[in-house]
Design an enzyme around this catalytic site. Structure first.
Site, short mmCIF file in Angstrom:
data_model
loop_
_atom_site.label_atom_id
_atom_site.label_comp_id
_atom_site.label_asym_id
_atom_site.label_seq_id
_atom_site.Cartn_x
_atom_site.Cartn_y
_atom_site.Cartn_z
N GLN A 158 -7.78 -19.05 16.26
CA GLN A 158 -6.94 -19.01 15.04
C GLN A 158 -7.07 -17.66 14.33
OE1 GLN A 158 -4.81 -21.10 13.55
NE2 GLN A 158 -4.66 -19.79 11.74
N HIS B 208 -16.26 -16.17 20.44
CA HIS B 208 -15.78 -16.36 21.82
C HIS B 208 -16.46 -17.59 22.45
CE1 HIS B 208 -15.21 -11.81 21.54
NE2 HIS B 208 -14.01 -12.24 21.82
N SER C 52 -16.06 -10.80 14.91
CA SER C 52 -15.13 -9.96 15.65
C SER C 52 -15.92 -8.92 16.43
CB SER C 52 -14.19 -9.25 14.67
OG SER C 52 -13.55 -8.16 15.29
N MET D 150 -11.47 -9.76 25.44
CA MET D 150 -11.62 -8.33 25.75
C MET D 150 -13.10 -7.95 25.78
SD MET D 150 -8.35 -6.42 24.19
CE MET D 150 -8.89 -6.28 22.52
P1 AMP Z 1 -10.70 -10.75 21.68
O1 AMP Z 1 -11.82 -10.53 22.67
O2 AMP Z 1 -10.97 -10.17 20.34
O3 AMP Z 1 -9.35 -10.39 22.25
O4 AMP Z 1 -10.65 -12.31 21.44
C1 AMP Z 1 -10.53 -13.22 22.50
C2 AMP Z 1 -10.22 -14.57 21.94
O5 AMP Z 1 -11.27 -14.98 21.05
C3 AMP Z 1 -8.92 -14.58 21.10
O6 AMP Z 1 -8.22 -15.79 21.35
C4 AMP Z 1 -9.44 -14.54 19.68
O7 AMP Z 1 -8.56 -15.11 18.74
C5 AMP Z 1 -10.72 -15.35 19.80
N1 AMP Z 1 -11.64 -15.02 18.72
C6 AMP Z 1 -12.00 -13.78 18.31
N2 AMP Z 1 -12.83 -13.87 17.25
C7 AMP Z 1 -12.98 -15.19 16.98
C8 AMP Z 1 -13.70 -15.93 15.99
N3 AMP Z 1 -14.42 -15.33 15.05
N4 AMP Z 1 -13.63 -17.28 16.02
C9 AMP Z 1 -12.88 -17.91 16.97
N5 AMP Z 1 -12.18 -17.27 17.92
C10 AMP Z 1 -12.22 -15.93 17.93
#
Ligand code: AMP
Length: 278
Positions: free
Chosen positions: A146, A35, A183, A28
């Site tokens: 994860q 990421h 995050s 997102m």
């Molecule tokens: P998001 O943009 O928050 O929807 O995350 C996109 C992808 O990145 C999802 O598969 C999340 O689980 C992964 N992700 C987000 N934060 C982390 C992190 N700290 N470490 C590894 N993967 C992450």
């Protein structure tokens, strides 16, 4: 790096790749090192890495959370270029939902616990957007973090149930030096409280280390107390079976498990989890 904004354009490009192995990293945006670890992993298993950036409105059960979601397009493109991502797919909401989806997906048990219970409709929205992306990009591999453990379970269910020809890869959570899980929402943590934000992870670590020492009920209440002491408002603290995501009510055998929590920290909703006996 190629950038596509429309479904028709990226479809045409994907067709031109013939049988190349495609990897997808759905995000997102507001990209961070977590990421990037997904992109790096994806590069090691696929010939063409596609990252999607789409803040999916239908997975937000809270309009304020959606409106406050960070948006950093220039730095996202720079980070993806630096990481060697091949393709960015960045559609608008109108492009993805030209026709308002009159569909919802029920993930059964997962909708009744943890994120499913506390964010009604969230997994349906995630399921629809992931299904659309898998249909549009047809990746051989899709990488998920994860960090969003329950999300990996519903994506696995979606892939199996609808026979998507995509292998799911799950990448470990990347953390800040003090343990806070990276995050996109972390930028919204007020600076004066940032040092305490790692207590979510520290409490889960404590929980995991003591899983055979105290009864689960006591662990949950102690962990909750620790979080409150550090300024968190816990939503849930649960232990699940690693493979099924079914809540563990009593610790009997040393099976793979996950300790999961969500808590509001000075107005920011944070989630995290720690694996046990993985
Ligand atoms: P998001 O943009 O928050 O929807 O995350 C996109 C992808 O990145 C999802 O598969 C999340 O689980 C992964 N992700 C987000 N934060 C982390 C992190 N700290 N470490 C590894 N993967 C992450």
């Amino acid at each position: 790096m190629l950038i596509f904004y429309t479904i028709a354009d990226i479809r045409q490009y994907i067709k031109s790749l013939h049988n190349k192995k495609i990897g997808l990293v759905p995000t997102m945006g507001a990209l961070h090192e977590g990421h990037m670890s997904l992109i790096h992993h994806c590069k090691s298993v696929a010939e063409v890495v596609v990252c999607s950036i789409f803040v999916n409105p239908i997975q937000f059960n809270n309009l304020r959370d959606f409106e406050a979601y960070p948006y950093t397009p220039d730095s996202d493109v720079a980070k993806l270029r630096e990481a060697g991502c091949d393709v960015l797919f960045a559609p608008s909401a109108d492009e993805m939902y030209a026709i308002k989806p009159n569909l919802s997906i029920n993930f059964g048990y997962h909708d009744t616990v943890m994120e499913g219970k506390h964010r009604p409709g969230h997994f349906s929205g995630v399921g629809i957007v992931v299904g659309k992306l898998l249909n549009i990009i047809k990746p051989n591999v899709a990488c998920f973090g994860q960090k969003d453990y329950q999300q990996t379970l519903i994506v696995r269910q979606l892939i199996h149930t609808l026979n998507f020809d995509t292998k799911l890869e799950i990448i470990p959570t990347l953390r800040e030096p003090d343990g806070l899980a990276m995050s996109s929402r972390n930028v919204r943590i007020p600076q004066e409280y940032r040092r305490q934000a790692c207590q979510l992870y520290k409490s889960l670590e404590w929980f995991a280390q003591n899983i055979y020492t105290y009864p689960l009920k006591d662990l949950k209440s102690r962990c909750s107390y620790m979080l409150v002491q550090h300024g968190f408002e816990p939503e849930y603290i649960e232990v699940t079976d690693y493979d099924t995501g079914i809540l563990v009510e009593q610790i009997v055998a040393p099976a793979p498990m996950v300790v999961c929590a969500a808590a509001i920290f000075h107005g920011v909703r944070l989630i995290d989890n720690v694996l046990i006996n993985e």
